[in-house]
Scaffold this motif. Structure first.
Motif, PDB file in Angstrom:
ATOM      1  N   UNK A   3       0.868  -1.185   0.000  1.00 55.43           N
ATOM      2  CA  UNK A   3       0.000   0.000   0.000  1.00 55.43           C
ATOM      3  C   UNK A   3       0.899   1.227   0.000  1.00 55.43           C
ATOM      4  N   UNK A   4       0.748   2.056  -1.023  1.00 55.25           N
ATOM      5  CA  UNK A   4       1.555   3.263  -1.140  1.00 55.25           C
ATOM      6  C   UNK A   4       0.662   4.486  -1.161  1.00 55.25           C
ATOM      7  N   UNK A   5       1.266   5.661  -0.935  1.00 51.91           N
ATOM      8  CA  UNK A   5       0.528   6.896  -1.131  1.00 51.91           C
ATOM      9  C   UNK A   5       1.014   7.497  -2.448  1.00 51.91           C
ATOM     10  N   UNK A   6       0.349   7.109  -3.543  1.00 54.60           N
ATOM     11  CA  UNK A   6       0.714   7.609  -4.875  1.00 54.60           C
ATOM     12  C   UNK A   6      -0.265   8.702  -5.305  1.00 54.60           C
ATOM     13  N   UNK A   7      -0.852   9.351  -4.315  1.00 52.56           N
ATOM     14  CA  UNK A   7      -1.834  10.405  -4.554  1.00 52.56           C
ATOM     15  C   UNK A   7      -1.114  11.695  -4.942  1.00 52.56           C
ATOM     16  N   UNK A   8      -0.592  11.720  -6.178  1.00 51.86           N
ATOM     17  CA  UNK A   8       0.202  12.871  -6.653  1.00 51.86           C
ATOM     18  C   UNK A   8      -0.706  13.900  -7.321  1.00 51.86           C
ATOM     19  N   UNK A   9      -0.304  15.196  -7.298  1.00 52.60           N
ATOM     20  CA  UNK A   9      -1.114  16.196  -8.001  1.00 52.60           C
ATOM     21  C   UNK A   9      -1.018  15.997  -9.511  1.00 52.60           C
ATOM     22  N   UNK A  10      -2.171  15.974 -10.181  1.00 50.27           N
ATOM     23  CA  UNK A  10      -2.203  15.764 -11.635  1.00 50.27           C
ATOM     24  C   UNK A  10      -3.006  16.896 -12.263  1.00 50.27           C
ATOM     25  N   UNK A  60      -6.065  12.341 -22.314  1.00 47.52           N
ATOM     26  CA  UNK A  60      -4.723  11.919 -22.762  1.00 47.52           C
ATOM     27  C   UNK A  60      -3.619  12.810 -22.211  1.00 47.52           C
ATOM     28  N   UNK A  61      -4.005  14.078 -21.890  1.00 47.04           N
ATOM     29  CA  UNK A  61      -2.984  15.065 -21.482  1.00 47.04           C
ATOM     30  C   UNK A  61      -2.762  15.158 -19.974  1.00 47.04           C
ATOM     31  N   UNK A  62      -3.328  14.209 -19.222  1.00 45.45           N
ATOM     32  CA  UNK A  62      -3.114  14.286 -17.775  1.00 45.45           C
ATOM     33  C   UNK A  62      -1.628  14.127 -17.472  1.00 45.45           C
ATOM     34  N   UNK A  63      -1.127  15.072 -16.640  1.00 44.83           N
ATOM     35  CA  UNK A  63       0.310  14.969 -16.337  1.00 44.83           C
ATOM     36  C   UNK A  63       0.594  15.216 -14.853  1.00 44.83           C
ATOM     37  N   UNK A  64       1.611  14.542 -14.357  1.00 43.37           N
ATOM     38  CA  UNK A  64       1.968  14.625 -12.932  1.00 43.37           C
ATOM     39  C   UNK A  64       2.749  15.915 -12.683  1.00 43.37           C
ATOM     40  N   UNK A  65       2.241  16.752 -11.755  1.00 45.59           N
ATOM     41  CA  UNK A  65       2.898  18.033 -11.496  1.00 45.59           C
ATOM     42  C   UNK A  65       4.049  17.927 -10.492  1.00 45.59           C
ATOM     43  N   UNK A  66       3.946  16.959  -9.592  1.00 50.79           N
ATOM     44  CA  UNK A  66       4.978  16.812  -8.572  1.00 50.79           C
ATOM     45  C   UNK A  66       5.073  15.317  -8.245  1.00 50.79           C
ATOM     46  N   UNK A  67       6.241  14.717  -8.511  1.00 52.63           N
ATOM     47  CA  UNK A  67       6.341  13.258  -8.335  1.00 52.63           C
ATOM     48  C   UNK A  67       7.004  12.856  -7.013  1.00 52.63           C
ATOM     49  N   UNK A  68       7.044  13.805  -6.045  1.00 58.78           N
ATOM     50  CA  UNK A  68       7.714  13.506  -4.770  1.00 58.78           C
ATOM     51  C   UNK A  68       7.235  12.176  -4.173  1.00 58.78           C
ATOM     52  N   UNK A  69       5.908  11.997  -4.113  1.00 64.24           N
ATOM     53  CA  UNK A  69       5.390  10.790  -3.464  1.00 64.24           C
ATOM     54  C   UNK A  69       5.814   9.512  -4.191  1.00 64.24           C
ATOM     55  N   UNK A  70       5.930   9.582  -5.507  1.00 65.45           N
ATOM     56  CA  UNK A  70       6.380   8.401  -6.260  1.00 65.45           C
ATOM     57  C   UNK A  70       7.849   8.132  -5.940  1.00 65.45           C
ATOM     58  N   UNK A  71       8.642   9.199  -5.925  1.00 62.00           N
ATOM     59  CA  UNK A  71      10.075   9.026  -5.624  1.00 62.00           C
ATOM     60  C   UNK A  71      10.288   8.473  -4.220  1.00 62.00           C
ATOM     61  N   UNK A  72       9.468   8.949  -3.261  1.00 61.39           N
ATOM     62  CA  UNK A  72       9.600   8.488  -1.869  1.00 61.39           C
ATOM     63  C   UNK A  72       9.258   7.005  -1.736  1.00 61.39           C
ATOM     64  N   UNK A  83      22.198  22.400  14.865  1.00 63.59           N
ATOM     65  CA  UNK A  83      22.696  21.036  14.654  1.00 63.59           C
ATOM     66  C   UNK A  83      21.959  19.982  15.495  1.00 63.59           C
ATOM     67  N   UNK A  84      20.758  20.303  15.956  1.00 64.29           N
ATOM     68  CA  UNK A  84      19.958  19.331  16.699  1.00 64.29           C
ATOM     69  C   UNK A  84      19.082  18.497  15.765  1.00 64.29           C
ATOM     70  N   UNK A  85      17.975  17.973  16.322  1.00 62.93           N
ATOM     71  CA  UNK A  85      17.015  17.205  15.515  1.00 62.93           C
ATOM     72  C   UNK A  85      16.034  18.197  14.908  1.00 62.93           C
ATOM     73  N   UNK A  86      15.897  18.172  13.593  1.00 59.15           N
ATOM     74  CA  UNK A  86      15.035  19.143  12.915  1.00 59.15           C
ATOM     75  C   UNK A  86      14.037  18.431  12.014  1.00 59.15           C
ATOM     76  N   UNK A  87      12.774  18.586  12.352  1.00 58.40           N
ATOM     77  CA  UNK A  87      11.708  17.917  11.606  1.00 58.40           C
ATOM     78  C   UNK A  87      10.724  18.973  11.120  1.00 58.40           C
ATOM     79  N   UNK A  88      10.281  18.856   9.867  1.00 59.43           N
ATOM     80  CA  UNK A  88       9.255  19.767   9.367  1.00 59.43           C
ATOM     81  C   UNK A  88       8.118  18.967   8.762  1.00 59.43           C
ATOM     82  N   UNK A  89       6.910  19.513   8.868  1.00 54.13           N
ATOM     83  CA  UNK A  89       5.746  18.840   8.285  1.00 54.13           C
ATOM     84  C   UNK A  89       4.759  19.861   7.767  1.00 54.13           C
ATOM     85  N   UNK A  90       3.864  19.431   6.867  1.00 55.36           N
ATOM     86  CA  UNK A  90       2.852  20.337   6.305  1.00 55.36           C
ATOM     87  C   UNK A  90       3.157  20.617   4.844  1.00 55.36           C
ATOM     88  N   UNK A  91       2.135  20.523   4.004  1.00 57.65           N
ATOM     89  CA  UNK A  91       2.312  20.687   2.558  1.00 57.65           C
ATOM     90  C   UNK A  91       2.953  22.020   2.199  1.00 57.65           C
TER      91      UNK A  91
END
Ligand code: ADP
Ligand code: MG
Length: 414
Positions: free
Chosen positions: A21-28, A33-45, A348-356
């Motif tokens: 089960x993957x999250x391949x919910x990419x923006x299209x 015929x012309x549907x195209x992926x705008x950002x493939x981050x989720x596929x790459x991940x 130089x500590x632990x750095x986490x970011x989240x949010x679209x």
């Protein structure tokens, strides 16, 4: 009960069928015929887990949702562009199965030479979001084991995220989920102190529960973005016509009170970049000011605030950032977000970011390399930080432990 989560590399995979089960919910964008992926981050991940399974000799049955087709088959939500993109990224054939369940899929899985099969959009079936038990059983029958790397959907109790792993004995997590959990769980389990939460963006109410739980772990909270005006309003300050939700002010007041009782310091902006929308509809001439006058809209934090926030960030050993400091999409209001992104990245500590939007802001600022984790979770990472567990993660606990057989010397044969 064993509460460990087994990761994909603890399972034998050679010659076995894996339902992944993957999250391949990419923006299209575009139509037909012309549907195209705008950002493939989720596929790459998703690639590291896919590649690992292929290297180890598994046959992969990939599944994901895409958009909101609301339980109906709709070609505009087909995963076809994703199948093509994946095939190119993996340099292997990817077979798209029109159905997710039924005899046709079994035929494809058993007779196809391709080792990567992608099931069509799970949300073409109303049973997916309804977590229908029969649908879950049908999906489970497709494979020998279940692996999920869909962190972005782990907060949903759907058939493919919850129903299936709850009935399969072998179920585990892929490398993306493992990475997300490694860092996100550190934030709410013994984080190194000082722990500074940097928050901003548009809505307090969306983030209220996560901030509320994080108040138990943090030493300071830095508040910028539109969120800051709810806090300033709660303190009785003028905010002019700055963006602020009504319910946000009460939420902010609640956070201020709890922070006080827990001795958590809350840092608010002390100056702003403002415009007067009545006179300057295109926001072309911003100016810096300490107190927001009537009719003014604050769209970024000012220089004094940048200094104050950066100092707090500089002394932190753990940082979680969610929410841009201003209307960063416009160049003239990017400075606050850019300075804060830089201050966090050079800590130089632990750095986490989240949010679209936070992740796109970090990309715009070119500071991606300065973070230990850029959480792909969006809503799921905030839900995780609320501290009540995610159904799609909880269900994996205790799965895949060795099954006792009649040859197990510790077994009871009586
Ligand atoms: P995330 O997606 O990272 O969780 P949010 O969606 O909460 O972040 O907020 C991001 C949005 O908030 C951006 O579109 C940004 O322009 C907007 N924003 C931030 N500060 C302000 C402000 N002062 N006035 C208006 N909009 C703002
Ligand atoms: Mg957003």
């Amino acid at each position: 009960m064993d509460s460990a989560i087994h990761s994909v590399d603890t399972y034998p995979l050679k010659g076995r069928k894996v339902l992944l089960r993957l999250d391949l919910n990419v923006p299209i964008s575009g139509k037909g015929e012309n549907r195209k992926i705008d950002d493939d981050t989720r596929i790459r991940e998703a690639l590291p887990t896919i590649k690992y399974c292929l290297e180890k000799g598994a046959k992969l049955i990939l599944c994901s949702h895409l958009g909101r087709p609301d339980g109906k088959r709709n070609p505009e939500f087909s995963l076809e562009p994703v199948a093509k993109h994946l095939a190119a990224a993996l340099d292997t054939e990817v077979l798209l199965s029109d159905d997710c369940v039924g005899d046709g899929v079994h035929q494809i899985i058993h007779h196809s030479k391709e080792r990567v099969i992608l099931l069509e959009n799970l949300r073409f079936y109303p049973e997916e979001e309804a977590n229908d038990p029969e649908f879950s059983r049908e999906l489970a029958r497709l494979a020998d084991l279940y692996i999920t790397d869909a962190f972005g959907t782990a907060h949903r109790k759907h058939a493919s995220t919850y129903g299936v792993p709850s009935i399969m004995s072998e179920a585990g997590a892929g490398f993306l989920i493992k990475k997300e959990l490694d860092y996100l769980s550190r934030l709410i389990e013994n984080p190194p102190h000082p722990f500074v939460l940097v928050t901003g963006g548009s809505k307090v109410t969306d983030k209220l529960k996560a901030i509320d739980n994080l108040l138990n772990f943090v030493d300071k909270i830095v508040v910028g973005g539109a969120m800051a005006y709810a806090f300033l309003a709660a303190e009785g300050k003028n905010i002019g016509v700055s963006k602020c939700e009504k319910e946000g002010v009460a939420a902010a007041a609640q956070i201020l009170a709890k922070a006080k009782s827990r001795k958590v310091e809350i840092l608010l902006p002390v100056d702003h970049q403002i415009v007067f929308p009545e006179k300057d509809a295109n926001f072309t001439s911003p100016s810096r000011i300490d107190d927001i006058p009537a009719g003014a809209m604050a769209l970024d934090i000012g220089d004094r605030t940048i200094k104050k926030f950066s100092d707090a960030i500089g002394s932190a050993r753990t940082i979680f950032w969610n929410g841009p400091m201003g209307f960063f999409e416009k160049e003239q209001f990017l400075a606050g977000t850019k300075a804060i992104a830089h201050a966090i990245a050079k800590n130089d500590g632990i750095k986490v970011a989240g949010g679209g939007d936070t992740l796109s802001a970090i990309a715009v600022c070119g500071e991606e390399a300065g973070f230990n984790l850029l959480s792909t979770g969006g809503g799921a990472s905030l839900k995780f930080l609320e501290g009540r567990g995610l159904p799609g993660i909880e269900v994996l606990k205790g799965k895949g432990a060795p099954v006792k057989t009649m040859y197990n010397i510790e077994g009871d044969f009586s």
